[in-house]
Structure formats: C-alpha cells, structure tokens
Design an enzyme around this catalytic site. Structure first.
Site, PDB file in Angstrom:
ATOM      1  N   HIS A  93      31.648 -78.466 -11.953  1.00  0.00           N
ATOM      2  CA  HIS A  93      31.167 -77.114 -12.399  1.00  0.00           C
ATOM      3  C   HIS A  93      31.882 -75.936 -11.687  1.00  0.00           C
ATOM      4  O   HIS A  93      31.188 -75.240 -10.798  1.00  0.00           O
ATOM      5  CB  HIS A  93      29.520 -77.058 -12.210  1.00  0.00           C
TER       6      HIS A  93
ATOM      7  N   ARG B  98      22.016 -70.535 -18.229  1.00  0.00           N
ATOM      8  CA  ARG B  98      22.755 -69.535 -17.425  1.00  0.00           C
ATOM      9  C   ARG B  98      24.270 -69.565 -17.889  1.00  0.00           C
ATOM     10  O   ARG B  98      24.819 -68.392 -17.943  1.00  0.00           O
ATOM     11  CB  ARG B  98      22.641 -69.794 -16.092  1.00  0.00           C
ATOM     12  N   THR B  99      24.661 -70.726 -17.867  1.00  0.00           N
ATOM     13  CA  THR B  99      26.342 -70.736 -17.884  1.00  0.00           C
ATOM     14  C   THR B  99      26.885 -70.083 -19.091  1.00  0.00           C
ATOM     15  O   THR B  99      27.656 -69.057 -19.060  1.00  0.00           O
ATOM     16  CB  THR B  99      26.751 -72.204 -17.614  1.00  0.00           C
TER      17      THR B  99
ATOM     18  N   LYS C 149      29.879 -85.139 -37.361  1.00  0.00           N
ATOM     19  CA  LYS C 149      30.402 -86.152 -38.419  1.00  0.00           C
ATOM     20  C   LYS C 149      31.787 -87.032 -38.109  1.00  0.00           C
ATOM     21  O   LYS C 149      32.385 -87.735 -38.945  1.00  0.00           O
ATOM     22  CB  LYS C 149      31.187 -85.297 -39.582  1.00  0.00           C
TER      23      LYS C 149
ATOM     24  N   ARG D 268      31.563 -76.846 -22.210  1.00  0.00           N
ATOM     25  CA  ARG D 268      30.529 -77.898 -21.533  1.00  0.00           C
ATOM     26  C   ARG D 268      30.647 -79.020 -22.390  1.00  0.00           C
ATOM     27  O   ARG D 268      30.311 -79.202 -23.297  1.00  0.00           O
ATOM     28  CB  ARG D 268      29.231 -77.149 -21.230  1.00  0.00           C
TER      29      ARG D 268
HETATM   30  N1   CP Z   1      23.465 -73.376 -13.261  1.00  0.00           N
HETATM   31  C1   CP Z   1      23.481 -74.086 -14.644  1.00  0.00           C
HETATM   32  O1   CP Z   1      24.623 -74.705 -14.929  1.00  0.00           O
HETATM   33  O2   CP Z   1      22.817 -73.564 -15.317  1.00  0.00           O
HETATM   34  P1   CP Z   1      22.619 -73.948 -17.088  1.00  0.00           P
HETATM   35  O3   CP Z   1      22.604 -75.437 -17.266  1.00  0.00           O
HETATM   36  O4   CP Z   1      21.533 -73.119 -17.616  1.00  0.00           O
HETATM   37  O5   CP Z   1      23.855 -73.432 -17.586  1.00  0.00           O
END
Ligand code: CP
Length: 305
Positions: free
Chosen positions: A129, A51-52, A80, A101
């Site tokens: 998040h 999703r993110t 590496k 991320r």
């Molecule tokens: N909610 C969320 O962070 O989903 P993903 O890990 O799929 O990005």
C-alpha cells in the site's frame, strides 16, 4: 513514451522518498495549485475504501483535474467476466493515470505491464500500500522532525497488514529499530524478516504488548486485524481483539511519541486515546491528500514549483 508507475515502495530509492516528502510539504502549503487542469484521473476500486479513494479524489480535485472511476466493481463489466487486462486497456483510452485498489497481490504490477499510462497502487491484497506508506512517512517526518534512527513499534496484524509491509520497506532507508508485536497467528512473514536481515536492520518480536515496549517507542503504529483476509472466520474471532491500546498505557511514554494507525480502526484503539495529544491518526489521514498530490504529480512528470 511509457511513464513511471507507483506500484511498490520497494521501487523507490531513499532520494525518491525524500523528494516525495518535500513535494508533500509543498502541497500542504499550496494544496490548490491548478497543476492537473488538463488531466483525467481514473480511480478503479475493486475493494472497499474510504480514505484512500476519497483522499486521492480530493488531491485531484484540488489540483484542478477530473476524476472518473468506480468504487464498486459489481457495477462494472468485470462482473460480466471482463479481465483485468481488458479493463485496464479500456480505461487507458479515457484517462491519463489509473489509481487502482485490487484484492489480488501483484495486480497493480500486472496492470502497469499492460498499459502505457502510469498505474498508482492503492493497495493490492496483503502485499503493498505504497501511497499509505508515503503519507505514513510524511506523518513521521512532520511529528518527529526527522526520519533517522527512530524506534518504531508495529502492533497487531503484521501478517496480512499491507501497510506494515510497505512501511518497514520504506523506513528501511533511515536506520530504524523495529519492535513487532503480534500473536503467533499474525506474526510478520519470514520474507519481510529476511529483507530486514539482508539490510542489517534491527528488529525484535514480541507477543506481549508491554509498557516497556511502548515507553521506548517514538512511533506506535497500531493496525486492525484484517478480517477480509481470513479464510477461516473462527481464526479471526480468536485474535480480533488481541491488543487494545488505552490512554492509561501511555502514561510513561516518551514526549515525542505519536500514535499512528492507517485506519479504519475496529477495537484496537480505545476512544479515550483520541483526545491524547500523542494520538495522530486523524491528522495522518489528512496528510494523505498532500502525499497523494505529490505521487500523482510525480508519475505525470508535473513539476510543482
Ligand atoms: N488506510 C486505508 O487504506 O483506508 P481505506 O481502506 O479507508 O482506504
């Protein structure tokens, strides 16, 4: 001039959050404005995501920008031995904003300190998040018509669930009452309880996921037990199915109750809940596109009007 990053929801004032909610509302009504036509956005995902990453990339594409990046760090020179600092400095040569991320807590903050371009934190370990929080808050606002004085119940992995940590921080501006439902092993860490105490926010902790708690809630925020954060998988096996929401449990819930989940889910919401009008998690994920359009434009100082 160094631009603003979006690293932690704790950096946002109440007015900042309300501004971003208004902006997300605008983008829901106008998702295809060509506001990023001259911009390149880098998505650096050192951890898995559906999703993110895809909603950030959709947000950029719908606004006419270009996306570069990776979804598997094993294909990059970090495999590496290239440091995060060098990776960030290099990508800063190519892009106008970095959406990242990373498995390490604090990685996004660190990245923001080694570059002049804005960093958007798409999740750092068990820490924060914040873009999920903005879409969660936008979803709460859309479904409740207000952010104020709501009863919010958070269920499941409150120890490792970074979406929980960010959301309680973001909602702290709006006088919520929190119920935290978790087994002993996954209770909310003391640092977050201290934050709530310092801000005079009422909260209650429970081990039982009882009808009494469900029936007084405006928002039920279910979470997945975060297998990837456990060092001992035996411990994970003990708690992985500790709470499972089914349709019957919602029989006497409030009319305005909405069930949120950051997703992915594993077993914590039965499939029979999906058709209940109070289930909102798939719409919630869709709201992520508009919330992320708002965040990207905000860090790039692009006015959306
Ligand atoms: N909610 C969320 O962070 O989903 P993903 O890990 O799929 O990005």
């Amino acid at each position: 001039m160094k631009k603003e990053s979006f690293v932690s929801i704790a950096d946002c004032s109440k007015e900042d959050i309300l501004h971003l909610v208004r902006s997300a509302t605008y983008f829901e009504q106008n998702p295809n404005r060509k506001l990023l036509e001259e911009k390149v956005c880098a998505t650096l995902f050192f951890e898995p995501s559906t999703r993110t990453r895809l909603s950030f990339e959709t947000a950029v594409n719908r606004l006419g920008g270009r996306v570069i990046g990776f979804s598997d760090a094993a294909t990059t020179s970090s495999s590496k031995g290239e440091t995060l600092k060098d990776t960030i400095k290099m990508v800063s040569n190519y892009a106008d904003v970095i959406i990242m991320r990373h498995h390490l807590e604090g990685a996004a903050r660190y990245a923001s300190e080694v570059t002049e371009i804005p960093i958007i934190n798409a999740g750092d370990g068990a820490n924060q998040h914040p873009s999920q929080t903005l879409l969660d808050i936008y979803s709460i606002y859309k479904t409740q018509g207000t952010l104020d004085n709501l009863v919010i119940t958070m269920v499941g992995d409150l120890k490792y669930g970074r979406t929980v940590h960010s959301l309680l921080n973001g909602m702290s501006h709006f006088n919520p009452v929190f119920h935290f439902v978790a087994p002993e092993e996954l209770k909310l860490p003391d640092i977050y309880k201290q934050f709530l105490d310092d801000n005079a926010i009422n909260y209650f902790e429970h081990a039982d996921f009882s009808p009494e708690i469900i029936n007084q809630s405006d928002i039920l925020y279910m979470t997945r037990v975060q297998r990837e954060r456990f060092t001992d998988l035996m411990e994970y096996e003990k708690v992985k199915n500790v709470y499972v929401l089914n349709n019957k449990m919602l029989d006497n819930s409030k009319e305005n109750l909405r069930i949120l989940h950051p997703l992915p889910r594993v077993n914590e919401i039965d499939g029979d809940v999906d058709d209940n009008p109070k289930a909102y998690y798939f719409e919630q994920a869709k709201n992520g596109v508009y919330a992320r359009q708002a965040i990207i434009c905000n860090v790039l100082n692009i006015i959306n009007s």
